[in-house]
Design a protein around this motif. Structure first.
Motif, PDB file in Angstrom:
ATOM      1  N   GLY A  14      67.511 -79.746  37.635  1.00  0.00           N
ATOM      2  CA  GLY A  14      68.932 -79.545  37.348  1.00  0.00           C
ATOM      3  C   GLY A  14      69.922 -79.791  38.453  1.00  0.00           C
ATOM      4  O   GLY A  14      70.500 -80.854  38.521  1.00  0.00           O
ATOM      5  N   PHE A  15      70.087 -78.758  39.323  1.00  0.00           N
ATOM      6  CA  PHE A  15      71.272 -78.768  40.149  1.00  0.00           C
ATOM      7  C   PHE A  15      71.159 -79.656  41.370  1.00  0.00           C
ATOM      8  O   PHE A  15      72.154 -79.884  42.052  1.00  0.00           O
ATOM      9  CB  PHE A  15      71.631 -77.324  40.584  1.00  0.00           C
ATOM     10  N   PHE A  16      69.990 -80.135  41.757  1.00  0.00           N
ATOM     11  CA  PHE A  16      69.867 -81.058  42.884  1.00  0.00           C
ATOM     12  C   PHE A  16      69.824 -82.489  42.368  1.00  0.00           C
ATOM     13  O   PHE A  16      69.335 -82.759  41.279  1.00  0.00           O
ATOM     14  CB  PHE A  16      68.610 -80.776  43.702  1.00  0.00           C
ATOM     15  N   ALA A  17      70.272 -83.411  43.171  1.00  0.00           N
ATOM     16  CA  ALA A  17      70.333 -84.817  42.742  1.00  0.00           C
ATOM     17  C   ALA A  17      68.959 -85.481  42.743  1.00  0.00           C
ATOM     18  O   ALA A  17      68.733 -86.446  42.052  1.00  0.00           O
ATOM     19  CB  ALA A  17      71.279 -85.603  43.648  1.00  0.00           C
ATOM     20  N   LYS A  26      64.039 -76.780  55.517  1.00  0.00           N
ATOM     21  CA  LYS A  26      65.243 -76.705  56.334  1.00  0.00           C
ATOM     22  C   LYS A  26      66.257 -77.778  55.940  1.00  0.00           C
ATOM     23  O   LYS A  26      67.452 -77.485  55.758  1.00  0.00           O
ATOM     24  CB  LYS A  26      64.882 -76.834  57.813  1.00  0.00           C
ATOM     25  N   SER A  27      65.811 -79.006  55.772  1.00  0.00           N
ATOM     26  CA  SER A  27      66.750 -80.076  55.426  1.00  0.00           C
ATOM     27  C   SER A  27      67.263 -79.927  53.997  1.00  0.00           C
ATOM     28  O   SER A  27      68.406 -80.271  53.697  1.00  0.00           O
ATOM     29  CB  SER A  27      66.093 -81.451  55.614  1.00  0.00           C
ATOM     30  N   ASP A  28      66.441 -79.392  53.107  1.00  0.00           N
ATOM     31  CA  ASP A  28      66.900 -79.177  51.739  1.00  0.00           C
ATOM     32  C   ASP A  28      67.982 -78.110  51.672  1.00  0.00           C
ATOM     33  O   ASP A  28      68.943 -78.228  50.908  1.00  0.00           O
ATOM     34  CB  ASP A  28      65.722 -78.794  50.845  1.00  0.00           C
ATOM     35  N   ILE A  29      67.834 -77.077  52.472  1.00  0.00           N
ATOM     36  CA  ILE A  29      68.870 -76.043  52.525  1.00  0.00           C
ATOM     37  C   ILE A  29      70.155 -76.626  53.103  1.00  0.00           C
ATOM     38  O   ILE A  29      71.262 -76.377  52.602  1.00  0.00           O
ATOM     39  CB  ILE A  29      68.391 -74.837  53.347  1.00  0.00           C
ATOM     40  N   ALA A  30      70.024 -77.426  54.155  1.00  0.00           N
ATOM     41  CA  ALA A  30      71.201 -78.061  54.744  1.00  0.00           C
ATOM     42  C   ALA A  30      71.900 -78.966  53.736  1.00  0.00           C
ATOM     43  O   ALA A  30      73.134 -79.008  53.672  1.00  0.00           O
ATOM     44  CB  ALA A  30      70.798 -78.844  55.991  1.00  0.00           C
ATOM     45  N   ALA A  31      71.108 -79.681  52.922  1.00  0.00           N
ATOM     46  CA  ALA A  31      71.695 -80.563  51.918  1.00  0.00           C
ATOM     47  C   ALA A  31      72.431 -79.781  50.848  1.00  0.00           C
ATOM     48  O   ALA A  31      73.361 -80.301  50.207  1.00  0.00           O
ATOM     49  CB  ALA A  31      70.600 -81.420  51.283  1.00  0.00           C
ATOM     50  N   ASP A  32      72.059 -78.534  50.638  1.00  0.00           N
ATOM     51  CA  ASP A  32      72.695 -77.690  49.619  1.00  0.00           C
ATOM     52  C   ASP A  32      73.864 -76.898  50.180  1.00  0.00           C
ATOM     53  O   ASP A  32      74.512 -76.144  49.457  1.00  0.00           O
ATOM     54  CB  ASP A  32      71.651 -76.729  49.043  1.00  0.00           C
ATOM     55  N   TYR A  33      74.174 -77.083  51.481  1.00  0.00           N
ATOM     56  CA  TYR A  33      75.166 -76.210  52.108  1.00  0.00           C
ATOM     57  C   TYR A  33      76.561 -76.365  51.504  1.00  0.00           C
ATOM     58  O   TYR A  33      77.321 -75.398  51.447  1.00  0.00           O
ATOM     59  CB  TYR A  33      75.235 -76.425  53.622  1.00  0.00           C
ATOM     60  N   GLY A  34      76.917 -77.555  51.059  1.00  0.00           N
ATOM     61  CA  GLY A  34      78.242 -77.727  50.461  1.00  0.00           C
ATOM     62  C   GLY A  34      78.465 -76.763  49.310  1.00  0.00           C
ATOM     63  O   GLY A  34      79.539 -76.149  49.193  1.00  0.00           O
ATOM     64  N   ARG A 145      67.948 -70.779  44.681  1.00  0.00           N
ATOM     65  CA  ARG A 145      68.007 -72.206  44.370  1.00  0.00           C
ATOM     66  C   ARG A 145      66.805 -72.944  44.953  1.00  0.00           C
ATOM     67  O   ARG A 145      66.226 -73.832  44.314  1.00  0.00           O
ATOM     68  CB  ARG A 145      69.328 -72.788  44.904  1.00  0.00           C
ATOM     69  N   GLN A 146      66.406 -72.570  46.151  1.00  0.00           N
ATOM     70  CA  GLN A 146      65.241 -73.215  46.761  1.00  0.00           C
ATOM     71  C   GLN A 146      63.943 -72.803  46.062  1.00  0.00           C
ATOM     72  O   GLN A 146      63.050 -73.625  45.843  1.00  0.00           O
ATOM     73  CB  GLN A 146      65.172 -72.868  48.251  1.00  0.00           C
ATOM     74  N   LEU A 422      72.696 -70.711  56.627  1.00  0.00           N
ATOM     75  CA  LEU A 422      71.477 -71.519  56.668  1.00  0.00           C
ATOM     76  C   LEU A 422      70.274 -70.685  57.103  1.00  0.00           C
ATOM     77  O   LEU A 422      69.181 -70.792  56.533  1.00  0.00           O
ATOM     78  CB  LEU A 422      71.659 -72.716  57.603  1.00  0.00           C
ATOM     79  N   THR A 423      70.481 -69.820  58.108  1.00  0.00           N
ATOM     80  CA  THR A 423      69.387 -68.964  58.572  1.00  0.00           C
ATOM     81  C   THR A 423      69.015 -67.939  57.511  1.00  0.00           C
ATOM     82  O   THR A 423      67.826 -67.691  57.256  1.00  0.00           O
ATOM     83  CB  THR A 423      69.773 -68.249  59.874  1.00  0.00           C
ATOM     84  N   GLY A 424      70.023 -67.335  56.876  1.00  0.00           N
ATOM     85  CA  GLY A 424      69.760 -66.344  55.842  1.00  0.00           C
ATOM     86  C   GLY A 424      68.978 -66.918  54.675  1.00  0.00           C
ATOM     87  O   GLY A 424      68.009 -66.319  54.196  1.00  0.00           O
ATOM     88  N   VAL A 425      69.373 -68.097  54.220  1.00  0.00           N
ATOM     89  CA  VAL A 425      68.681 -68.730  53.093  1.00  0.00           C
ATOM     90  C   VAL A 425      67.255 -69.087  53.479  1.00  0.00           C
ATOM     91  O   VAL A 425      66.299 -68.830  52.728  1.00  0.00           O
ATOM     92  CB  VAL A 425      69.447 -69.981  52.626  1.00  0.00           C
ATOM     93  N   GLU A 426      67.079 -69.670  54.656  1.00  0.00           N
ATOM     94  CA  GLU A 426      65.741 -70.082  55.071  1.00  0.00           C
ATOM     95  C   GLU A 426      64.821 -68.885  55.258  1.00  0.00           C
ATOM     96  O   GLU A 426      63.652 -68.908  54.832  1.00  0.00           O
ATOM     97  CB  GLU A 426      65.823 -70.904  56.357  1.00  0.00           C
ATOM     98  N   ALA A 427      65.342 -67.814  55.880  1.00  0.00           N
ATOM     99  CA  ALA A 427      64.505 -66.642  56.116  1.00  0.00           C
ATOM    100  C   ALA A 427      64.115 -65.975  54.803  1.00  0.00           C
ATOM    101  O   ALA A 427      62.945 -65.591  54.608  1.00  0.00           O
ATOM    102  CB  ALA A 427      65.240 -65.658  57.019  1.00  0.00           C
TER     103      ALA A 427
END
Length: 442
Positions: A14-17, A26-34, A145-146, A422-427
């Motif tokens: 769904g929500f990811f391209a 880590k990079s997936d979370i960064a890509a979702d930061y917007g 989301r992750q 970013l840290t909160g989501v990853e942790a």
């Protein structure tokens, strides 16, 4: 022995391209930061007070539903619960709190709150997310989301809690009293995070064992016999009695509690009288009482009552004029991080962030109603950890004697959004992935 589930690639949901890859969290979370940045700023600009989180709860419920969770609203007044079953395995609960504080924001941010609203007593107050609950909610949604994107990597049941009224210490108990552990799967683990106003963004801190304190509020209404200030011999001065109570209370910690047991008795307010030459007939003391163990808590509360009555007796007051002591029943219990769970997740954090970015912190005497999730029998392993929310430059400057850092609950407190989120989501994602594994015992 425990076997970790793996997956070479996870299908897009769904929500990811495109497809997310398990090896690149880590990079997936960064890509979702917007998306997360927009959510955070919306939450920050629109805070609501305790048990009044109607729009916040509606937004959290919508986020849960969008991800495919079974959602129940109105749990413990305004709480929201989302449940996702993904095969056999552990039940893991992730919790975030929703309420803001009655503070006028003075950060100067473009997305600063200008909100006002009624509290649960009908009083209109300014509102600000001065404790970072907007960070907590955003981290929870980001982790969800992750985890939905990575359903092939875990097995079990994931529960999300958006909790009301943490700031008044009533929200967790309200949800539990409303059947949180009966109406929904009872968790094997409960995990939460909290931002830190003194830790650099990008770092994670944890405390095994006792982490936060019991918090009791006590009111002492001191009686006396009022009169003219020129003729004190005709009175029984409640100010003098109150002052002697304040002094005697200091012996509770220094002489009645072991030096190895943390304890705090603070008189935060002492109010009496209205004019220079009038001796009042009442004084009012307001106390905050902090402890870790239930035994020390009982000793302090019993001691306060004994000391207050004894000081009244010492000036000759009759028993009917002894102080009235009121102990607020809705107290915040101490938070105990299950040591085995804390060490397990700390190892996971070290693997993700590096040993230099994971700190074992000292316990503090602040309070958090998260404690209730692990208090009910049979007890459930729980853990709350901290994420840094301040730029490293500001922390270094403050430590070098520069401008002090605004504390939590300050009108000037402003987390550094991107690295904090970013840290909160990853942790939180890493913690859930570690716990949501099939286990086998040989």
């Amino acid at each position: 022995m425990r076997h970790m589930l793996t997956s070479a690639a996870i299908a897009a949901i769904g929500f990811f391209a495109g497809a997310a890859h398990a090896a690149d969290l880590k990079s997936d979370i960064a890509a979702d930061y917007g998306y997360l940045d927009g959510l955070y700023k919306t939450l920050h600009a629109n805070p609501e007070l305790s048990f009044m989180e109607v729009e916040t709860a509606r937004r959290m419920a919508a986020e849960f539903r969008k991800l495919g969770f079974d959602v129940t609203e109105g749990v413990g007044k305004t709480g929201v619960v989302g449940v996702m079953r993904n095969g056999e395995g552990p039940v893991v609960t992730l919790r975030a709190d929703m309420d803001g504080l009655p503070v006028t924001e003075q950060t100067g941010l473009a997305y600063a709150s200008t909100a006002t609203g009624e509290n649960r007593f009908g009083e209109v107050q300014p509102i600000m997310h001065a404790c970072g609950h907007d960070i907590h909610m955003t981290s929870l949604i980001g982790a969800a989301r992750q985890l939905v994107e990575r359903k092939g990597e875990w097995s079990g049941t994931l529960i999300l809690i958006a909790q009301p009224a943490e700031e008044i210490g009533l929200g967790a108990r309200a949800m539990l009293d409303d059947g949180l552990y009966e109406r929904f799967p009872r968790p094997d683990y409960v995990v939460a995070l909290h931002d830190s106003a003194s830790l650099p963004a990008g770092k994670v801190a944890y405390t095994p064992g006792w982490a936060l304190a019991n918090v009791d509020s006590v009111d002492i209404y001191v009686k006396g016999v009022g009169g003219h200030g020129a003729y004190p011999q005709t009175t029984k001065d409640p100010v003098v009695v109150g002052a002697s109570i304040v002094t005697a209370l200091q012996t509770l910690v220094s002489r009645e509690v072991s030096p190895l047991e943390p304890a705090v008795v603070t008189v935060g307010a002492f109010n009496a009288g209205a004019k220079h030459n009038i001796i009042s007939d009442e004084a009012h003391l307001q106390l905050t009482v902090r402890s870790y163990t239930d035994e020390v808590r009982a000793k302090l509360l019993d001691g306060i009552q004994r000391i207050a009555r004894a000081q009244a007796a010492s000036v000759g007051l009759p028993e009917e004029l002894y102080p009235r002591i009121e102990i607020e029943q809705d107290y915040t219990p101490s938070t105990y991080n299950d040591p085995e769970l804390a060490d397990r997740l700390a190892n996971r954090f070290v693997a993700r962030f590096g040993a230099d970015n994971v700190i074992q912190a000292d316990p503090v005497m602040g309070g958090e109603d998260f404690a209730w999730y692990g208090r009910l029998e049979p007890k459930i392993p729980t853990m709350i950890f901290w994420i840094g929310a301040v730029s490293a430059e500001k922390v270094a400057a403050a430590q070098a004697g520069g401008e002090p850092l605004p504390s939590l609950h300050s009108p000037f407190f402003a987390p550094q959004p991107r690295p904090t989120i970013l840290t909160g989501v990853e942790a939180m994602t890493a913690a859930a992935l570690d716990l949501l594994q099939d286990t086998e015992t040989e």
